[in-house]
Every structure is written in C-alpha cells, then in structure tokens.
Design an enzyme around this catalytic site. Structure first.
Site, PDB file in Angstrom:
ATOM      1  N   VAL A 127       3.784 -14.270  24.947  1.00 43.23           N
ATOM      2  CA  VAL A 127       2.721 -13.757  24.079  1.00 43.23           C
ATOM      3  C   VAL A 127       2.637 -12.233  24.189  1.00 43.23           C
ATOM      4  O   VAL A 127       2.985 -11.507  23.257  1.00 43.23           O
ATOM      5  CB  VAL A 127       1.349 -14.395  24.439  1.00 43.23           C
ATOM      6  CG1 VAL A 127       0.220 -13.690  23.715  1.00 43.23           C
ATOM      7  CG2 VAL A 127       1.372 -15.875  24.088  1.00 43.23           C
ATOM      8  N   CYS A 128       2.215 -11.766  25.336  1.00 41.32           N
ATOM      9  CA  CYS A 128       1.910 -10.345  25.498  1.00 41.32           C
ATOM     10  C   CYS A 128       3.163  -9.491  25.367  1.00 41.32           C
ATOM     11  O   CYS A 128       3.089  -8.324  24.981  1.00 41.32           O
ATOM     12  CB  CYS A 128       1.231 -10.119  26.842  1.00 41.32           C
ATOM     13  SG  CYS A 128      -0.186 -11.226  27.067  1.00 41.32           S
TER      14      CYS A 128
END
Lengths: 207, 207, 207, 207, 207, 207, 207, 207
Positions: free
Chosen positions: E117-118
């Site tokens: 995600v990040c």
C-alpha cells in the site's frame, strides 16, 4: 545405563489403524496429500505382507468424520473393525482393547488421523497397559507440523518409539533373503525412486 | 520402565492464561496472527465449555505490554484476575499461587505469551510444586521458532507435557456422546475445514 | 518423579563467551547476520547489567579464526580473557577452568561459536564437573540448523538447559520493580518491536 | 515507455466471488485454514463496506464441490447468484457474463477457489473482453504454492494485476477521512495486530 | 529489442521514506525485526552519505499507526516532513507531490511500510507521472511474503525496478575511490560479516 | 543427577560406514547432493587422518542398491569390508559384529544410508551390546526430514549421541597443536568458507 | 493493451512427454517423489481421456539416463516414440519436429525432466516456430526450486504459459456435463482429497 | 507476438567471472557453501570444456574483499584478468569492456558475487550495449533469497535470460555425440546423483 533394544518382531506385533476416515483425512496438512496416501497404503501393504493381525477402528462414521477410506476396508476384509460409538480415545472402547488383547501380541504398531488425538491417546494408554508401542509417524497425520512436534514430544516422553513405514518394513523383514520378490515389491510400489533404480538396472541387464 | 498416563481430567484441571496482552501479542511470530488468535480463543472456549476454573494474569498492563485482550476478559468475567505488579514469573506472585491452590486442582493447563518466559517459568515452578503441567503450545507464542524450540526442550526436560488446543479438547471430552452439539460447535468455530465438512454433509442430507 | 527447578540466580551465575571471533562468525548460518549480532550483544548487555562475572576465551586468534569481535572486548574490559593456545574444548584449558572456579558460581551461562564444538564441548564437561549449565541458544551459532539440532539434542541429553537471551534476562531479573528503566532499556535496544511499543505509548501519552 | 496507473475506483468496480464452496475449500493448501477464512471474509467485508456490486457463483453445488460457504451467502443476500450447471470457467456461463455487464463496471475484483482454474480462467477471459482485472491473491487459494506461482505467472502475463485484500481496501478507500470508524473497523476485525495497536492505544488514553 | 539501462545517478535521485511508523512496523512480518531495522537504517545512512534530498511522510501519526520512528526523524532533521491528514497514497497529498517536484530529481528511491500500500501506490503513481522509480525492497515490509510477492509483481509490471539497499549503495557510489572510508563504513555498520572481514584483515595486518 | 561425559577418544573409536551405495544414495533427500557428498567424504577423511579402524559394509550390491561409492572403497583399501548377503541390520551379520569386536574399541562412530534403517538398527543393537554410540548425522541421509526426525528421536531415546562430522573432528583432535597443518587441511577441504578465511589471511600476509 | 486469451482447445492440442526416464527422474528434487509420480500420471490420464495426440521421446536410453518409465510406455502404446540418438533439445531432432507437425495442432502441452533443459529448450524452439506453448509445470521436474525458478522465468519471458495438470484438465474439459463420470474419475484418482469428498458424500447419501 | 529464441552458441559466447573473491564469497547465503562452490566450478569446467573465452575480474583484492579464489585462477591461466582499481560495475572499467569486445562474441555468460551488484550492474550495461546476456544464476550468489529475487526481477525486466550451469552446458553442447565422454565427465563431477547413476550402471554391466 543399560539399554534394551525393543525391536519389532513380526511374530509379536499387532497393527492398529485408527480413524483413517475420509473427512478427517481432509484435515491432514503435515504431509502432502499424495505422500500421505502413499504412506498409509504402504503400511497397509506391510501389515498384509507380514500377515500381522490388524485392527481397524473409526469414530462417528455417520457424521462429518466420514467413512473409513475404502482402500483400507478392502485390504483387510477379515480384520477386527470397531466403529466406536463415541469414544475419542480408542482405548476407552472395551471392544477395541479386547481385540488388541485377543491378538496376543505385546508390540503395537499404531497409525492414525489425527496424530495428536487418535494416535497419541491410545498410544499413551497402551504404554500404561504395558505394551511396547511404535507409532508410524508418516502414516499418521495432523493439522500442521507444530501440532505434530508437540504430539511427538509427548509420546516420546512416554517411551513410545517413533518410526516410519520404511523402517517398520525393514525391522520386521530383517533379511532380504526371507522373500526378495515380495519385499522388493513393497518398496517398488511405494518408493518411486526405488522403482526407478530397478527399472534402470533391468534395462541395463537387457542390453 | 513403568509408565503412568497422566491424562487430563476435566474434574481436576485449572487453566492459567498468562499475559495475553495487546502489546506482548505483537511480539509473537512463531504463529501467523489469524492462526494464533484462533488458537487462543479456542482454548478459551474449551475452558468455558468444560467450566474449568480459569485464572487470568497480566504483567504491567499500564506499560508497553498493554492491556489483556478484551475477548479474554469478556469470556471469563468471574475469573480470578491477577494484575501482577512486577513479577515476571507469575508463580512468584503469592496471590497467583494462592488462586491456583484455591482451585483445588492438581492438573494445570498453561498458555501464554511469550512461551519462553511467561509460560515456561510458571510451568517449571508448578512442576516443582508437584502439579501435573500441560502447556497448550499453540495458544502460546513467542519471537520465533528457534526460541520456541529451546523453550519446549527445557519444559519437556522438566516433565511438562506439550499439547495443542485440539488434543486438550479431545482428552477432556473423552466421549462425543457427552455433548455432541457443544463439542462439535467448538470444532466448527475453530477449525474452518471441520466446519466445511459439516456444511457439505448438511447440504447432502438436504438434497 | 520429583523435579527441582534449576533457576538462574543472578548471585550464582557466571557467563562464558566462547570463540565469538571474526573468522568463526562468518561460518554461522543458522541465524541471519543482523539477528545473530543483536543476540550476542543482548547477552553481553545482560551480563553487564546484572554485573555477572564474565569470561572471554578465544581459539587461535592469530590464525583464520580471527580476533575476538571488538564490541565484546570493549564491553568487558576487566573480564578474564583466555586466548587458548590450541585446546578446542575450552574446558581442556586449565586457566579457563580455574577462571570459572574463581568466580565461585555454580550456574554457567554459555554462548559461543560454533554451537556443536565451542559450546557443546565445554557445556558437557561442565555438566560432568557438577555445574548447572544453561546454553544461550540464540547467542550461539553454527553451520546450519541440522547441525544445531544434533548439538541441542546431545546437550539436552546431558541435562543442559537450552534458553534464549530474552528468557535469561527474565529469569535473572525476576521482578520489573528491581529496575524498570534498566531492564526496559535492554529490551528496547534489542527487541525493535518492543521499542516500537514504547514509542507508540509515549506518543499517545504526549497527545 | 508510458505507463498508466490502473487504479481501483470504488465507483467502477464489481466483485466476483467464484466457487468458495465447502468441498473445494478443503483442497486449499497454499494458505493456513484460519488465515484463508479471514482473508475471504475480509474481502467480503470490503465489498459490503464500499457497497460494490458483487456476484456469487458456484460450480456443481450438489456434488462433492459442496455448497457455497454460508457466511458469504448471508453477507450478500441480494447479490446475483449464479449456480453454474457445468461450466468450469464462469465466463462461459452467459448468465454470469450478463450479470457482470449489468453492473456497468469496467474494473473486476476476482477471488475464488481454486486459483489456477476458477480464478485464472475468468480472469483471462475478462482481460480479453477488455476489463481491467484485479485478482485478490490472498482470498484465492489452491493446492500448493507451486501451482499458485504458475497461475500467478500466467495471469500476470495477461496483464492481470495481483493484489491482496488489504491493498484493495486501501486503494478503494483512498482517504481515511472518508470514514475513519468504518475503515478502521475492517482493519481491526481482520488484522489481529492492528486490533492490538488500537487496544494498546485506547488503554494508554484511559490512563 | 533495444534496452536503456536506467541507472541510479546520485545527482538525480530523491529518497521517499513512507510511513515507517512505530505501529505500522509491528505489522511487518516478511523480515525479521533485527534485519528490517538494520535495512531501514542502512538506507537512511545511504541517503545521508550521498546527501540525497529525502522526504519523510507519515499517515495518521496520532492514531494506532503511531509516530515516525525517532531514528529517522533524528537522521534527517532538515528533511521535508509531510504528516498526511488522511490520504493513504502519499501521492494524493499535494504537499508531498510538490516536495518531490521541488527536489528537481527524476529518479525516486522509495521505501516504506507496508509494501503493498504505502510503497506500491505512490510508486505506481510516480511511474504514471513519468519518474524512474526504484523500490528498496528490503527497507519496505509487509504482512507476509505472499502479500509481498503480489505487490512486487504489480510494481514490476508497471516498470518499477526492484532493488535492495546494498545495490542502491553500489549503483550510487560507482567507484570505491570516490570515498573508500565513508563507503566502507556504511558496509561495516550494516553488514556484520563485512565488518568481520575488515576485523580479520586488520588483525592480520597488525601481526 | 550425576552425568558422565562420554567423549570421543581417538584411541577408543571405530568407524562404521554402512551402505553408502550408489543406488541408495539416490534416495537421500534430507541433504542436498553436494552437501551430502562433502559430508560423507569429510567423515572419511577424518577416519583416515586419525587412523581409526574403519569397517565398510553394504547390502545387496548386485541389486538396485548398487555398489559402494568408489571414493570410499579407494579411501580405505585395507578396511574390513562386509558385503552382507541379506541382513538389513548390519548387526545381524556375525562377520560384521566380529569385525567390530576385533577393533577392540568401545566407542562406535556410525554413518550410513538410510538413517532410519541402515544407521538406526545397528546403532540400537550396538547400544544394547554396551557400546558408546555416536551417529554422524550429516554423513547419514534418508528420504526426508520428517523421517530423519523420527529416527533421531528413536536413537536419542536409546542413549545414542547425535553429532556432525565437524564436531567429531574437533572432539577427536582436542588440540590444534597436535597437528595444525593436517587438521586445518581437513577443514579447508570440506568447509569452503574456512578455506576462504585461510585464503584471505594468506593474501593479507603476502601484502 | 489488447490481450487475446490463448486457451487450450482439445481439438488443437498435442502433448509432448520428454525424457521421463528412470535415471533422470532420480535427479528431480523440486517435487516429492510421490507427488511427482502422481502429477506425471495425471497428465498422462488427461492426454488419454481427451484423446490428445501424444509424442514420447527419450534421450540416450541405453546410458545412465535410463529407460522411459514403463507406465508411460504402457499408457500410450500407439504414440509416436522418438528415442533421440544424441540431441539434447528434442526440437533439434527432425523426426520429433516432424511428428509434432504431423499432429496438425498449433497448441503444445509440454512436460519433461529436467525442466531447465529437456522442457525449456524445445519450449523456446516451439515458440520460435510459432506454436502456442503451455508447460505443465508440476509434471516437469528438476534439481531444485532455484533452478526451476530461473527456467520458469526464461520460458515466461518467451511467452510460454505456465500451467499445472489440474488447470490443463479444466481448460480442456470446459464443462462438467461433457462427461461427469470420466472427468470426476481423473480428479478422484489423482487428488486424494477430492476422492475423500466423493466418499464422504456417497456415505452420507447412503445413510 | 513473434519470438526469436536467443540460444547459446558455443562459437559466439564469452564468459565473465566477476568478483568470486574469498572475502565476498563469505557473504553468500542464498546457496549452501558446498553447493555454491560446486556450481561455480561446474561453470568453470564448462568454460574450459567448450574453450570459451573467459574474463576474470576482481574488485579491491587487497582489501577485505580478498583474493580471487585460487581454483579459478588456476583453471584459466591465460584468461584476461582485470583487477579493477575501484569501479563497482565492471562495465565501468574500460579495460574490462575492451576485453569483452576483443572476444568478438555477442553472447555473454555472466556469473559473480554478489548477484545484485557485481552481476546485475554489468548485465544491465551489457544489455544496453546490445549484447545477449545470460546470467548463470546458481554460480552467482548474494546475501539472501529476498535480495536475489529482486535482482532477478530487475535483470529479467531488462531482457537478461536467467539460466543455471546445467542448462548452459546442455544448450552449448546440443548433442551428446559431440563428445560423450567429456560431457558426461562434467556431469559426473558436478552432479553426485548423476555419478551414482553411472556407477550403478557400470556395476550392473560388470555383473
């Protein structure tokens, strides 16, 4: 300290196949499915080859645990077959214990599903009852290797000997000359690479 | 040598849940997070199902170790709950030892975080105090499998029996007929594949 | 059978750091390099924190085994330091055994490289000499996990207790209240996730 | 070369849950049972949370494949539900393809059992039909990781994007401020360690 | 087909450290904790050594995600620091994108937690925006290796180059003679076995 | 309890190399082929270096088990060599047992293929006969690690000590000064990384 | 970019079984022996079931590579059988290429031993010749998983599609209704757990 | 899309052995030490057997990286040998690039330590320069498999073909009949199990 080798003796062994049922088998994940099926049938072939008294037992066949796998049923048509009405530890079933006693043997080869319950409980009870107990580890399966490791530790602590089907076969047979063909056949059927060795050799001999 | 099967007896067991705290749980890496949560709650359901006296204890809840996980608190509202002011080994806390004695049981089922400290220390102390000790290995977690293996070795050396929640359930229940629905419910809730077996069977029965 | 809990007592422990040399360390493959370095230094910090008499020893520093890692040398400037001229088992070196005796302790915490030789040999010799022996498994390394497993088995058979640095710290400290800051500091420095817990908590407290 | 980020857009996504049936689930061995159940239900919660049009389909429910797991049925009472009479590839079923078209979406999130057949076949067909295809890898299971790796390779070759339920959730949500409580709830319910973080924080805030 | 080697150029690189926060770090399980901490700090040391413009960003520091790890804050006191109010993809935060633009660089080195995600979201967005994107895989962590594999596949599909901190260092430095001491120092501090080689060599030189 | 360190004594050891035959070796899968070959030859070099009486034995060389590997035959031209006509357990062969007795040694180092049969059976029999038995675990191989673990457990239960070739070498040699060149040569030939250490050191010394 | 689903079509597929010889099989270590044998025979059953033109080829049967495994020879008595006199890449053998051409098919299903040579070489050559190539990964084996990964990468780069026997069966069959009994029989014979599902269902139906 | 099989041609290949130095080798942990040494020497034997122009290069031999392993030096006494004064990427060294050009070959076989730097950098540069590049993955090593996977991904993205020494040998040799003895000798020397096959066959032929 003095040590006495408790050695499998084909004249003094009974085989207990516990809860190899279709539903329970789907829970086994410490072996691959092909490997496990092969291991169980190898043990069955060993029991048949050495004509060992064999006892089959199941737990709740009518429920989700499912029926005994048909290959085992077919392999031992005359075996004692105890469908336990509810006892989780087969040793809590009098009929089962009596069937064991009736064999007159003092060494018990145990395999089953799942290792930590269906194998471990009767193995410990049989140890208490004075039997020499050998668990066939690779014909016994459970949820994962962590569970298996704990079950092995508990059984080993109780003096149970942990073996595999191949070493069971070897310790029972003792000498190839007792029956080269028969014994080699079990290996060829259940060890694909041993079969390969035989095929390579035969091919070379033909040339 | 003679062997006596120390078998879990639901009338003689107390359960010790040690340091299942939010902070400490984040250190557990010998089990996947989903699996470990399921295992701990399975043990809790077992303790509740068999109405076993259960003792909860924590270490330094106000600090980074964090609070007891709320599911356990909710599950055992009336349980003895000892928030230890500093003792690392729960057995060094007199209130805890007294709570154990007050149960009047001689068999202890221990689970906790981390295995090598919060479980192993009281397990060894309880062995010295004469209890039969059973560690629920899969409801106990630690940093990695190497640490776990060493802790298991030390406890096993001390006569601790290593079990898993499923075998604990089976050894306590002994016979399905004691309560088929209740026992099956625990399995269905904590063994997704057992639940699948039930669903497949029910679907077949309906057809 | 009766069991007596041999429990680490900070007043009765000596630490033996054996052959943590630059060359030998490069042979260690049962731990990742970062993890192993952290484990060894954690044990060193524990020895320092509890002010335990510590003995350093090396084998053939001039040869390919290489020098003692400088961090250990720096950490224990006043420690007995025995550079063995050739003995593989440190216990075969009289100066080393004398240094152990001079500590007056009866519990020995042993760590070293490689586990199967530099740790196992003196551990077994110390057991024969009547010491309580605790091997710090994760501050001891060797070629691979198969070698390690065999070495653990041999030592466990001899009554050696297998521990890890974290459980050593906990068993020595016994109660957080003896020194919360100091003990927490060791954890924070060597358990990154424990440090994370502290940071998260501190941040929440500030808000 | 120019690259265009095909990004999940909650207004343009449909979810296809394919063959999560009780029998087929028992074949899944590239995930632990607890982990897999959690992953599938996490995806279901995501579909519900973002109110994504969801299509359920099964293959041969009356046979050994078994019924759709009841949790999914209960979660999506109004969903299109296509019990395929025999087509192995759901995309060969016209009703299914029509249901997909009826959603009017151009992005498809696909999960199912088993990955190499029930997921891969419709994923490749949907790619050919011009859809952007995202496979939720951890809500899709199969026989073992070797089979999975090959299936992933084939799908990736076809331009399928491989994601996991957590990244699906994050890419759909885009900004915590859209609904902190709701989104945090999904994380807390399906990531035990995220739940631990929340509990630790809440406990600190209370003190 | 023609291939152009996109090679890290220390004059054209910016570093993005995304969401290395205390809470999120506790979710990382595709690396051991010691190893991961070492990797992140190695990347930080590289950024500092080559004086690369570095941007720090966090998500919801006040919530369970926790604060940026203090070591990173301390290492880059003058760095752009964007505490995002809610955007999950840092690239959705205008301030962040502006900070990237302000560096004037066309190569981006990205590391963060969690990988899928990040890291993946801004990496894909940056690719779309025309940047050359290099993800530092071992300074980026996530829930498990299965999740990581899928995230790597998605990023690789998008033309992201997967590197590790050691290869980043080497590709930036290009020639040992640019600064032997400085570069060797980074290796010695973050590769314990490289440090061992240096120590062994130094010891031999002294003798 | 009192413990006596059974320590390998080069004046009191015989080596038994059992069934290292070309066919059987192809069944070994608990070690990589390169590693296993190296381990077996390392043990052979040790036996030769310490001039230990060595006994070679094979089972059914004419059949699929294949011939003894020629390297072993060449290494021990004068060794007792018992080609067993059929006995699976070498200890059942009188000639073999007599050859062991003729060595006049009371410590036996055993290695062979496969561990669970060709090693375990004579190891247990030798224990019963009063010998101190040391199994060289990494010069003994079998089908997989599960089989190996069970065999190790059974042997350990019987008081067999599990060692690896490196610790065997160290325990026999005791002091580097007995022969630095010779002993170092074994390490260099069988531990590639030890050889690397020597080369690095030599290169530094030359400069 | 536009994507066209190259889908197995039972009317346009030929099967190439390459070098499944007894000697070469003993080199395969990226699959367990039982699992691999099952996979190869499953593919053979599929070829027979769909009546696919099948070509057998071997390399140096007279030498150590050994004979074709007899089960395959027996299964395809009328198949083209090319015993190559020396060509390592089967595609270098004109007779083999002609046999492929003679099938008139444009899709090739390839399996063999070892993956990196006997499978990869003809797969790449067939791709160059314009065929659609599908490698059956789990009926193809090699030395270890690292070798396999590289071979898969090379083939995937060339547009080869990686499949497993189960997905091959499913993609060829397309619809259960084409032959429920026959297709189910293949699954039951080669997926022990699918067989278990059938047995459990049958047992329930009987009750 | 059209595919052209870039196939190793012994008349158009040069071999680049990069930084196989004693110090750097001690960093390799994605292969066991015995296996890796065997792989590197197998590649060297292949280069010698096919008389391929071979270039040796090292980085900083005087420092901790250590000297080129003597076996390689001895194997290629007449090879171009470039001891780079500081360039990390060998392709940045003009002498090295010139040596490559001087071979007049357009296919490059590259192996080295560590994979992610010493192999990947020149591989990518050579691709840009228009060469067909083949990396011998199992004669190239690095810190761990995670680093390796990323390096493989980056190289594969650049059109580098990943091979292993065995497939290199096979693709170069093409036909056993070109030299059965010589080629078989390489296999026997570097594949212990192939050697076993030969020995078993020879033994059978003799009987």
């Amino acid at each position: 300290m003095a040590y006495s080798y408790q050695r499998l003796d084909k004249n003094d062994v009974a085989v207990l196949m516990i809860d190899h049922q279709a539903g329970l088998l789907s829970l086994v994940r410490d072996f691959g499915p092909d490997e496990f099926k092969n291991n169980v049938m190898a043990l069955a072939d060993i029991a048949e080859f050495f004509d060992l008294p064999t006892i089959l037992t199941t737990s709740f066949e009518d429920g989700p645990n499912g029926p005994l796998v048909p290959e085992l049923k077919a392999k031992f048509p005359g075996a004692a077959y105890i469908a336990r009405p509810g006892q989780i530890n087969a040793w809590d079933n009098e009929e089962f214990v009596q069937a064991v006693k009736d064999t007159g043997k003092k060494q018990l080869l145990i395999a089953g599903v799942v290792t930590d319950v269906c194998v471990a409980f009767p193995a410990l009870a049989a140890r208490e009852a004075g039997y020499e107990v050998f668990v066939v580890t690779d014909a016994s399966g459970t949820f994962n290797t962590t569970v298996r490791d704990a079950a092995w530790s508990r059984m080993s602590q109780a003096g149970v000997q942990l073996m595999n089907w191949f070493s069971v076969a070897g310790e029972l047979h003792r000498d190839w000359r007792n029956d080269i063909e028969g014994f080699g056949g079990i290996l060829a059927n259940h060890l694909p690479h041993y079969s390969n060795l035989i095929q390579s050799r035969d091919a070379t001999l033909k040339n």
